[in-house]
Write a protein that holds these residues in place. Structure first.
Motif, PDB file in Angstrom:
ATOM      1  N   THR A 173     -13.214   2.984  -1.229  1.00 19.56           N
ATOM      2  CA  THR A 173     -11.963   2.421  -1.711  1.00 19.56           C
ATOM      3  C   THR A 173     -11.500   3.189  -2.934  1.00 19.56           C
ATOM      4  O   THR A 173     -12.270   3.902  -3.578  1.00 19.56           O
ATOM      5  CB  THR A 173     -12.131   0.934  -2.070  1.00 19.56           C
ATOM      6  OG1 THR A 173     -13.159   0.805  -3.064  1.00 19.56           O
ATOM      7  CG2 THR A 173     -12.518   0.120  -0.846  1.00 19.56           C
ATOM      8  N   PHE A 174     -10.219   3.063  -3.244  1.00 19.38           N
ATOM      9  CA  PHE A 174      -9.633   3.719  -4.407  1.00 19.38           C
ATOM     10  C   PHE A 174      -8.558   2.800  -4.968  1.00 19.38           C
ATOM     11  O   PHE A 174      -8.148   1.834  -4.319  1.00 19.38           O
ATOM     12  CB  PHE A 174      -9.041   5.086  -4.024  1.00 19.38           C
ATOM     13  CG  PHE A 174      -8.059   5.019  -2.886  1.00 19.38           C
ATOM     14  CD1 PHE A 174      -6.707   4.870  -3.122  1.00 19.38           C
ATOM     15  CD2 PHE A 174      -8.495   5.101  -1.570  1.00 19.38           C
ATOM     16  CE1 PHE A 174      -5.800   4.802  -2.088  1.00 19.38           C
ATOM     17  CE2 PHE A 174      -7.588   5.030  -0.520  1.00 19.38           C
ATOM     18  CZ  PHE A 174      -6.240   4.876  -0.781  1.00 19.38           C
ATOM     19  N   LEU A 175      -8.076   3.105  -6.176  1.00 22.09           N
ATOM     20  CA  LEU A 175      -7.140   2.202  -6.855  1.00 22.09           C
ATOM     21  C   LEU A 175      -5.951   2.967  -7.419  1.00 22.09           C
ATOM     22  O   LEU A 175      -6.095   3.694  -8.412  1.00 22.09           O
ATOM     23  CB  LEU A 175      -7.857   1.455  -7.987  1.00 22.09           C
ATOM     24  CG  LEU A 175      -6.989   0.495  -8.809  1.00 22.09           C
ATOM     25  CD1 LEU A 175      -6.477  -0.645  -7.927  1.00 22.09           C
ATOM     26  CD2 LEU A 175      -7.780  -0.056  -9.991  1.00 22.09           C
ATOM     27  N   PRO A 176      -4.754   2.831  -6.817  1.00 20.21           N
ATOM     28  CA  PRO A 176      -3.553   3.388  -7.435  1.00 20.21           C
ATOM     29  C   PRO A 176      -3.165   2.559  -8.660  1.00 20.21           C
ATOM     30  O   PRO A 176      -3.201   1.328  -8.629  1.00 20.21           O
ATOM     31  CB  PRO A 176      -2.486   3.265  -6.327  1.00 20.21           C
ATOM     32  CG  PRO A 176      -3.264   3.053  -5.061  1.00 20.21           C
ATOM     33  CD  PRO A 176      -4.488   2.305  -5.466  1.00 20.21           C
ATOM     34  N   VAL A 177      -2.818   3.224  -9.753  1.00 24.11           N
ATOM     35  CA  VAL A 177      -2.419   2.546 -10.995  1.00 24.11           C
ATOM     36  C   VAL A 177      -1.138   3.187 -11.515  1.00 24.11           C
ATOM     37  O   VAL A 177      -0.700   4.230 -11.042  1.00 24.11           O
ATOM     38  CB  VAL A 177      -3.537   2.620 -12.061  1.00 24.11           C
ATOM     39  CG1 VAL A 177      -4.774   1.879 -11.597  1.00 24.11           C
ATOM     40  CG2 VAL A 177      -3.882   4.073 -12.379  1.00 24.11           C
ATOM     41  N   GLY A 225       1.540   3.818  -9.049  1.00 27.04           N
ATOM     42  CA  GLY A 225       1.191   4.884  -8.129  1.00 27.04           C
ATOM     43  C   GLY A 225       1.201   6.267  -8.740  1.00 27.04           C
ATOM     44  O   GLY A 225       0.951   7.254  -8.038  1.00 27.04           O
ATOM     45  N   LEU A 226       1.474   6.389 -10.045  1.00 24.76           N
ATOM     46  CA  LEU A 226       1.492   7.704 -10.676  1.00 24.76           C
ATOM     47  C   LEU A 226       0.093   8.301 -10.780  1.00 24.76           C
ATOM     48  O   LEU A 226      -0.061   9.513 -10.879  1.00 24.76           O
ATOM     49  CB  LEU A 226       2.122   7.617 -12.071  1.00 24.76           C
ATOM     50  CG  LEU A 226       3.631   7.318 -12.113  1.00 24.76           C
ATOM     51  CD1 LEU A 226       4.093   7.153 -13.545  1.00 24.76           C
ATOM     52  CD2 LEU A 226       4.409   8.434 -11.425  1.00 24.76           C
ATOM     53  N   ARG A 227      -0.924   7.447 -10.748  1.00 27.11           N
ATOM     54  CA  ARG A 227      -2.300   7.927 -10.791  1.00 27.11           C
ATOM     55  C   ARG A 227      -3.136   7.151  -9.788  1.00 27.11           C
ATOM     56  O   ARG A 227      -2.802   6.016  -9.434  1.00 27.11           O
ATOM     57  CB  ARG A 227      -2.890   7.794 -12.205  1.00 27.11           C
ATOM     58  CG  ARG A 227      -2.237   8.716 -13.224  1.00 27.11           C
ATOM     59  CD  ARG A 227      -2.761   8.487 -14.628  1.00 27.11           C
ATOM     60  NE  ARG A 227      -2.139   9.409 -15.578  1.00 27.11           N
ATOM     61  CZ  ARG A 227      -0.930   9.226 -16.105  1.00 27.11           C
ATOM     62  NH1 ARG A 227      -0.223   8.156 -15.785  1.00 27.11           N
ATOM     63  NH2 ARG A 227      -0.426  10.119 -16.946  1.00 27.11           N
ATOM     64  N   CYS A 228      -4.196   7.776  -9.369  1.00 32.10           N
ATOM     65  CA  CYS A 228      -5.114   7.143  -8.420  1.00 32.10           C
ATOM     66  C   CYS A 228      -6.533   7.310  -8.959  1.00 32.10           C
ATOM     67  O   CYS A 228      -6.960   8.431  -9.262  1.00 32.10           O
ATOM     68  CB  CYS A 228      -4.971   7.793  -7.039  1.00 32.10           C
ATOM     69  SG  CYS A 228      -6.049   7.067  -5.783  1.00 32.10           S
ATOM     70  N   VAL A 229      -7.239   6.199  -9.088  1.00 34.54           N
ATOM     71  CA  VAL A 229      -8.588   6.195  -9.648  1.00 34.54           C
ATOM     72  C   VAL A 229      -9.589   6.040  -8.506  1.00 34.54           C
ATOM     73  O   VAL A 229      -9.428   5.176  -7.640  1.00 34.54           O
ATOM     74  CB  VAL A 229      -8.758   5.057 -10.668  1.00 34.54           C
ATOM     75  CG1 VAL A 229     -10.167   5.066 -11.244  1.00 34.54           C
ATOM     76  CG2 VAL A 229      -7.726   5.192 -11.788  1.00 34.54           C
TER      77      VAL A 229
END
Length: 217
Positions: free
Chosen positions: A27-31, A34-38
């Motif tokens: 899994t991943f997390l857009p923050v 959506g300008l960054r993805c963690v």
């Protein structure tokens, strides 16, 4: 292990992040809208992310662009031993196929592909190609739901993607009969008419990845 993908230089009204290629499900997390993805992982391997940015042009028409970026996560190294000695013999690793074993009926359809023997490096690279195509096909509904055009949305686009990316592997003519066997298998599933890709097409690509890897010497 912590990866931050930065899309702050992109312009648009919406962004969609997809993980198209990964050795295991993650899994991943857009923050930041959506300008960054963690993303974090403890599993070594290649992770390919797809970013779809949608917006409008000067004429007010909806437009979208897609970009991909791959991250290679490698394992750590062991600390040096204070008294170096002879290195122990490496423990042989089982040559297990990492792709899901298909049903017997699918294995029968892929029999021609299974008969072509390749070396392990080429088999691994080619199997990864078909697995990547599978993930792009599976991501098509999410892209459409976000109002963007998927990279692989039709059977014609799928064939074009496979040809374009397959040529980069440099296997043309290296394994006689391989291209013909793959074409026969693809033709049975995709047919000749242009249509939207389906989940069955993704399953077919997964079978190809399994069969190619299985044929590696």
């Amino acid at each position: 292990d912590l990866i931050i993908l930065d899309a702050s230089e992109s312009t648009g009204t919406s962004r969609l992040w997809l993980l198209a290629v990964a050795p295991v499900e993650k899994t991943f997390l857009p923050v930041d809208q959506g300008l960054r993805c963690v993303f974090a992982t403890g599993t070594a391997g290649k992770y390919t992310f797809v970013l779809v940015v949608a917006g409008t042009n000067v004429n007010g028409r909806a437009v979208a662009e897609m970009a991909t970026h791959s991250v290679l996560v490698s394992g750590g190294t062991a600390p040096p031993h204070p008294t170096p000695g002879p290195a122990p013999a490496p423990t042989p690793m089982p040559d297990l196929n990492p792709y899901l074993t298909p049903k017997p009926a699918w294995q029968t359809l892929a029999a021609g592909v299974l008969l072509v023997k390749t070396n392990r490096v080429d088999a691994t690279n080619l199997a990864e190609l078909y697995d990547s195509a599978k993930r792009l096909v599976l991501s098509a509904p999410a892209a459409l739901a976000a109002g963007t055009k998927p990279e692989v949305g039709t059977t014609a686009e799928l064939r074009e993607w496979l040809i374009r990316n397959g040529q980069q592997l440099g296997l043309q003519g290296k394994y006689p009969g391989l291209a013909a066997a793959v074409d026969v298998f693809l033709g049975k599933q995709l047919g000749t008419a242009i249509r939207k890709v389906t989940e069955n097409d993704a399953d077919m690509l997964g079978v190809l990845a399994w069969a190619i890897w299985e044929g590696g010497k």
